[in-house]
Write a protein that holds these residues in place. Structure first.
Motif, PDB file in Angstrom:
ATOM      1  N   ILE A 200      73.955 -28.496  11.587  1.00  0.00           N
ATOM      2  CA  ILE A 200      74.459 -27.128  11.704  1.00  0.00           C
ATOM      3  C   ILE A 200      73.838 -26.237  10.632  1.00  0.00           C
ATOM      4  CG2 ILE A 200      76.509 -25.670  11.627  1.00  0.00           C
ATOM      5  CD1 ILE A 200      76.293 -27.386  14.143  1.00  0.00           C
ATOM      6  N   ASP A 201      73.727 -26.764   9.410  1.00  0.00           N
ATOM      7  CA  ASP A 201      73.097 -25.998   8.332  1.00  0.00           C
ATOM      8  C   ASP A 201      71.662 -25.626   8.694  1.00  0.00           C
ATOM      9  OD1 ASP A 201      75.403 -26.192   6.828  1.00  0.00           O
ATOM     10  OD2 ASP A 201      74.684 -27.867   5.608  1.00  0.00           O
ATOM     11  N   SER A 202      70.942 -26.573   9.283  1.00  0.00           N
ATOM     12  CA  SER A 202      69.545 -26.299   9.637  1.00  0.00           C
ATOM     13  C   SER A 202      69.447 -25.267  10.757  1.00  0.00           C
ATOM     14  CB  SER A 202      68.831 -27.601  10.023  1.00  0.00           C
ATOM     15  OG  SER A 202      69.363 -28.159  11.215  1.00  0.00           O
ATOM     16  N   ILE A 203      70.417 -25.266  11.686  1.00  0.00           N
ATOM     17  CA  ILE A 203      70.438 -24.251  12.746  1.00  0.00           C
ATOM     18  C   ILE A 203      70.588 -22.859  12.139  1.00  0.00           C
ATOM     19  CG2 ILE A 203      71.800 -23.330  14.670  1.00  0.00           C
ATOM     20  CD1 ILE A 203      72.369 -26.185  15.527  1.00  0.00           C
ATOM     21  N   VAL A 204      71.468 -22.730  11.145  1.00  0.00           N
ATOM     22  CA  VAL A 204      71.663 -21.437  10.490  1.00  0.00           C
ATOM     23  C   VAL A 204      70.405 -21.017   9.739  1.00  0.00           C
ATOM     24  CG1 VAL A 204      73.023 -20.201   8.763  1.00  0.00           C
ATOM     25  CG2 VAL A 204      74.147 -21.775  10.343  1.00  0.00           C
ATOM     26  N   ASP A 205      69.679 -21.976   9.192  1.00  0.00           N
ATOM     27  CA  ASP A 205      68.409 -21.648   8.534  1.00  0.00           C
ATOM     28  C   ASP A 205      67.413 -21.057   9.531  1.00  0.00           C
ATOM     29  OD1 ASP A 205      69.285 -22.512   6.066  1.00  0.00           O
ATOM     30  OD2 ASP A 205      68.485 -24.544   6.309  1.00  0.00           O
ATOM     31  N   VAL A 206      67.413 -21.587  10.755  1.00  0.00           N
ATOM     32  CA  VAL A 206      66.469 -21.109  11.777  1.00  0.00           C
ATOM     33  C   VAL A 206      66.953 -19.803  12.404  1.00  0.00           C
ATOM     34  CG1 VAL A 206      65.392 -21.678  14.001  1.00  0.00           C
ATOM     35  CG2 VAL A 206      65.675 -23.453  12.259  1.00  0.00           C
ATOM     36  N   PHE A 207      68.269 -19.701  12.589  1.00  0.00           N
ATOM     37  CA  PHE A 207      68.855 -18.506  13.207  1.00  0.00           C
ATOM     38  C   PHE A 207      69.845 -17.887  12.217  1.00  0.00           C
ATOM     39  CE2 PHE A 207      68.013 -21.672  16.558  1.00  0.00           C
ATOM     40  CZ  PHE A 207      67.103 -20.978  17.349  1.00  0.00           C
ATOM     41  N   PRO A 208      69.358 -17.189  11.183  1.00  0.00           N
ATOM     42  CA  PRO A 208      70.233 -16.718  10.095  1.00  0.00           C
ATOM     43  C   PRO A 208      71.273 -15.688  10.525  1.00  0.00           C
ATOM     44  CG  PRO A 208      68.007 -15.821   9.873  1.00  0.00           C
ATOM     45  CD  PRO A 208      67.955 -16.867  10.942  1.00  0.00           C
ATOM     46  N   GLU A 209      71.106 -15.102  11.725  1.00  0.00           N
ATOM     47  CA  GLU A 209      72.087 -14.130  12.194  1.00  0.00           C
ATOM     48  C   GLU A 209      73.381 -14.786  12.655  1.00  0.00           C
ATOM     49  OE1 GLU A 209      69.836 -15.485  15.828  1.00  0.00           O
ATOM     50  OE2 GLU A 209      69.366 -15.021  13.726  1.00  0.00           O
ATOM     51  N   LEU A 210      73.386 -16.115  12.773  1.00  0.00           N
ATOM     52  CA  LEU A 210      74.562 -16.830  13.262  1.00  0.00           C
ATOM     53  C   LEU A 210      75.612 -16.979  12.177  1.00  0.00           C
ATOM     54  CD1 LEU A 210      72.871 -19.715  15.279  1.00  0.00           C
ATOM     55  CD2 LEU A 210      73.941 -17.673  16.218  1.00  0.00           C
ATOM     56  N   ASN A 211      76.859 -16.975  12.593  1.00  0.00           N
ATOM     57  CA  ASN A 211      77.969 -17.302  11.714  1.00  0.00           C
ATOM     58  C   ASN A 211      78.226 -18.800  11.839  1.00  0.00           C
ATOM     59  OD1 ASN A 211      80.500 -17.810  10.535  1.00  0.00           O
ATOM     60  ND2 ASN A 211      81.289 -15.802  11.096  1.00  0.00           N
ATOM     61  N   GLN A 212      78.026 -19.530  10.750  1.00  0.00           N
ATOM     62  CA  GLN A 212      78.122 -20.986  10.795  1.00  0.00           C
ATOM     63  C   GLN A 212      79.464 -21.467  11.336  1.00  0.00           C
ATOM     64  OE1 GLN A 212      78.020 -23.055   6.990  1.00  0.00           O
ATOM     65  NE2 GLN A 212      76.683 -24.622   7.876  1.00  0.00           N
ATOM     66  N   ASP A 213      80.533 -20.772  10.983  1.00  0.00           N
ATOM     67  CA  ASP A 213      81.862 -21.212  11.402  1.00  0.00           C
ATOM     68  C   ASP A 213      82.090 -21.043  12.899  1.00  0.00           C
ATOM     69  OD1 ASP A 213      82.484 -21.870   8.805  1.00  0.00           O
ATOM     70  OD2 ASP A 213      83.314 -19.881   8.354  1.00  0.00           O
ATOM     71  N   GLU A 214      81.261 -20.250  13.558  1.00  0.00           N
ATOM     72  CA  GLU A 214      81.441 -20.002  14.983  1.00  0.00           C
ATOM     73  C   GLU A 214      80.552 -20.890  15.851  1.00  0.00           C
ATOM     74  OE1 GLU A 214      80.814 -15.846  15.560  1.00  0.00           O
ATOM     75  OE2 GLU A 214      82.627 -15.249  14.451  1.00  0.00           O
ATOM     76  N   ILE A 215      79.741 -21.722  15.226  1.00  0.00           N
ATOM     77  CA  ILE A 215      78.847 -22.599  15.986  1.00  0.00           C
ATOM     78  C   ILE A 215      79.635 -23.794  16.504  1.00  0.00           C
ATOM     79  CG2 ILE A 215      76.781 -24.046  15.895  1.00  0.00           C
ATOM     80  CD1 ILE A 215      75.724 -22.256  13.691  1.00  0.00           C
ATOM     81  N   ASP A 216      79.560 -24.044  17.786  1.00  0.00           N
ATOM     82  CA  ASP A 216      80.234 -25.186  18.398  1.00  0.00           C
ATOM     83  C   ASP A 216      79.507 -26.466  17.997  1.00  0.00           C
ATOM     84  OD1 ASP A 216      81.366 -27.118  20.076  1.00  0.00           O
ATOM     85  OD2 ASP A 216      81.657 -25.688  21.704  1.00  0.00           O
ATOM     86  N   ARG A 217      80.201 -27.392  17.352  1.00  0.00           N
ATOM     87  CA  ARG A 217      79.588 -28.623  16.850  1.00  0.00           C
ATOM     88  C   ARG A 217      79.599 -29.758  17.868  1.00  0.00           C
ATOM     89  NH1 ARG A 217      80.715 -25.773  12.397  1.00  0.00           N
ATOM     90  NH2 ARG A 217      79.861 -26.400  10.367  1.00  0.00           N
ATOM     91  N   SER A 218      80.241 -29.580  19.001  1.00  0.00           N
ATOM     92  CA  SER A 218      80.262 -30.631  20.019  1.00  0.00           C
ATOM     93  C   SER A 218      78.909 -30.707  20.713  1.00  0.00           C
ATOM     94  CB  SER A 218      81.354 -30.357  21.050  1.00  0.00           C
ATOM     95  OG  SER A 218      81.020 -29.220  21.841  1.00  0.00           O
ATOM     96  N   ILE A 219      78.626 -31.858  21.310  1.00  0.00           N
ATOM     97  CA  ILE A 219      77.353 -32.010  22.008  1.00  0.00           C
ATOM     98  C   ILE A 219      77.267 -31.048  23.186  1.00  0.00           C
ATOM     99  CG2 ILE A 219      76.097 -33.592  23.543  1.00  0.00           C
ATOM    100  CD1 ILE A 219      76.386 -35.724  21.483  1.00  0.00           C
ATOM    101  N   ILE A 220      78.343 -30.882  23.942  1.00  0.00           N
ATOM    102  CA  ILE A 220      78.299 -29.941  25.058  1.00  0.00           C
ATOM    103  C   ILE A 220      78.088 -28.516  24.537  1.00  0.00           C
ATOM    104  CG2 ILE A 220      80.813 -29.637  25.138  1.00  0.00           C
ATOM    105  CD1 ILE A 220      78.450 -29.690  28.181  1.00  0.00           C
TER     106      ILE A 220
END
Length: 392
Positions: A200-220
């Protein structure tokens, strides 16, 4: 992680081919028919052999991953029938060398004649020793971890299924299938599994406009996220039909209300889905991920996104091998290197061409994501065509 592979007398590789300094993320590209698929088939034949017999007493040429024909089809045609096919794998400081010969009673396998184990004892390298009865030194075999690595190989082939109305059940729900036929089963059974925080941290590095807390961590949720990045707002649902023992998929897209069968949305969705599901599941196994032509049926932006996805997966204890002809796939980690999101030392690009005595050439990427020595034929066709059009 496999650090080094040597191959001799296997298909194209008449002379010893050495693939050294393998990394977290390994790209195979170059001219057709120069050894990229043969390299991957070394891994895949070993994987299907280890799954059948953990000691790989026979190299199974036809199995769940690849079908290569008879022993004479696999051994180099310029080499004597009696010469061994030798496959060598190094993990850490332990090396296992497998010697396979033709089995006169079964032409569809190469039978292991002996294994040379270069083991480690007390911190000192032992002398090379050849072991009979098809059984390698137990300590060396466990230390190298090849059985675990080969059993945890995930493979998505270039010949993936297009959109399907239903998908097959598989008892091993970690298995997506080389052609993606189990993808709905794997997605259904692992839909609620969580990816780790580092991913999840790496996703935010690639897409810095994202709010980390709002990223769905499930595989689906992750599948939906990456599909949305590639195609616009996308939702996917997998359903199990108990009476028929099959699975179905439905997509929702930004272009229309309601849910749609895979046959009623673009081919790109069905071609990208097995890659995403397999990558996310393989992160749980810390195994090896092999992908052929991830760019198939994807527009350039989607190719770049899936290249970034594979780059991030390779940071999570997964060794990734990708055969590709797409500059957008190749450029994805280069962009992340330039953005200080990915480390150049974790990337290896192998360019295959018959002008190289060693079968391939390493393309070195510097810490800024740049390639200093650009070889002829390496993704230069667009420039050549433009020069003709512009009269340069």
């Amino acid at each position: 992680m496999i650090n080094k592979i040597e191959v001799q007398n296997f298909k194209l590789f008449k002379d010893k081919a050495t693939f050294t300094s393998l990394k977290n993320l390994n790209f195979l590209t170059g001219i057709n028919g120069r050894g990229k698929s043969s390299f991957l088939q070394v891994l895949l034949t070993m994987a299907q052999s280890v799954k059948a017999n953990e000691r790989a007493s026979d190299l199974l040429l036809n199995g769940e991953y690849v079908s290569l024909g008879n022993a004479t089809d696999v051994k180099n045609e310029e080499v004597s029938r009696t010469d061994d096919t030798v496959l060598s794998f190094q993990v850490g400081n332990v090396t296992l060398n497998y010697h396979f010969g033709i089995d006169d009673d079964n032409s569809q396998v190469l039978t292991q004649k002996k294994i040379a184990c270069n083991g480690i004892s007390g911190g000192k390298k032992e002398s090379m020793k050849f072991l009979n009865n098809f059984v390698p030194d137990e300590d060396a075999f466990k230390a190298v971890g090849l059985n675990r690595l080969f059993r945890n190989i995930s493979y998505i082939s270039a010949e993936r299924l297009g959109p399907q109305l239903s998908y097959t059940y598989h008892p091993d729900d970690m298995e997506v299938g080389a052609d993606g036929k189990y993808v709905a089963c794997a997605l259904y059974n692992h839909r609620d599994d969580k990816v780790n925080d580092d991913f999840i941290d790496s996703i935010v590095d690639v897409f810095p406009e994202l709010n980390q807390d709002e990223i769905d961590r499930s595989i689906i949720g992750q599948v939906n996220f990456w599909l949305t990045e590639m195609f616009g707002t996308t939702g996917i649902a997998s359903k199990y039909i108990d009476d028929a023992n099959i699975y179905t998929l439905q997509f929702s897209t930004r272009d229309a209300a309601g849910n749609f069968k895979p046959t009623n949305v673009g081919f790109g969705y069905s071609y990208a889905l097995p890659i995403l599901v397999s990558g996310l599941i393989t992160m749980q196994q810390k195994g090896i991920l092999i992908i052929e032509n991830p760019e198939a049926h994807l527009h350039p932006q989607a190719q770049s996104i899936i290249g970034k996805f594979l780059t991030l997966v390779s940071e999570q204890g997964v060794q990734v091998f990708v055969e590709t002809h797409s500059e957008h796939i190749i450029n994805a980690p280069r962009v992340l290197i330039a953005q200080d999101v990915y480390d150049a030392k974790d990337l290896k690009i192998m360019y295959f061409d018959d002008s190289y005595a060693s079968y391939y050439k390493d393309i070195n990427v510097d810490e800024d994501g740049k390639i200093e020595k650009w070889p002829k034929g390496f993704f230069d066709q667009a420039e050549l065509d433009s020069n003709i059009i512009l009269g340069i």
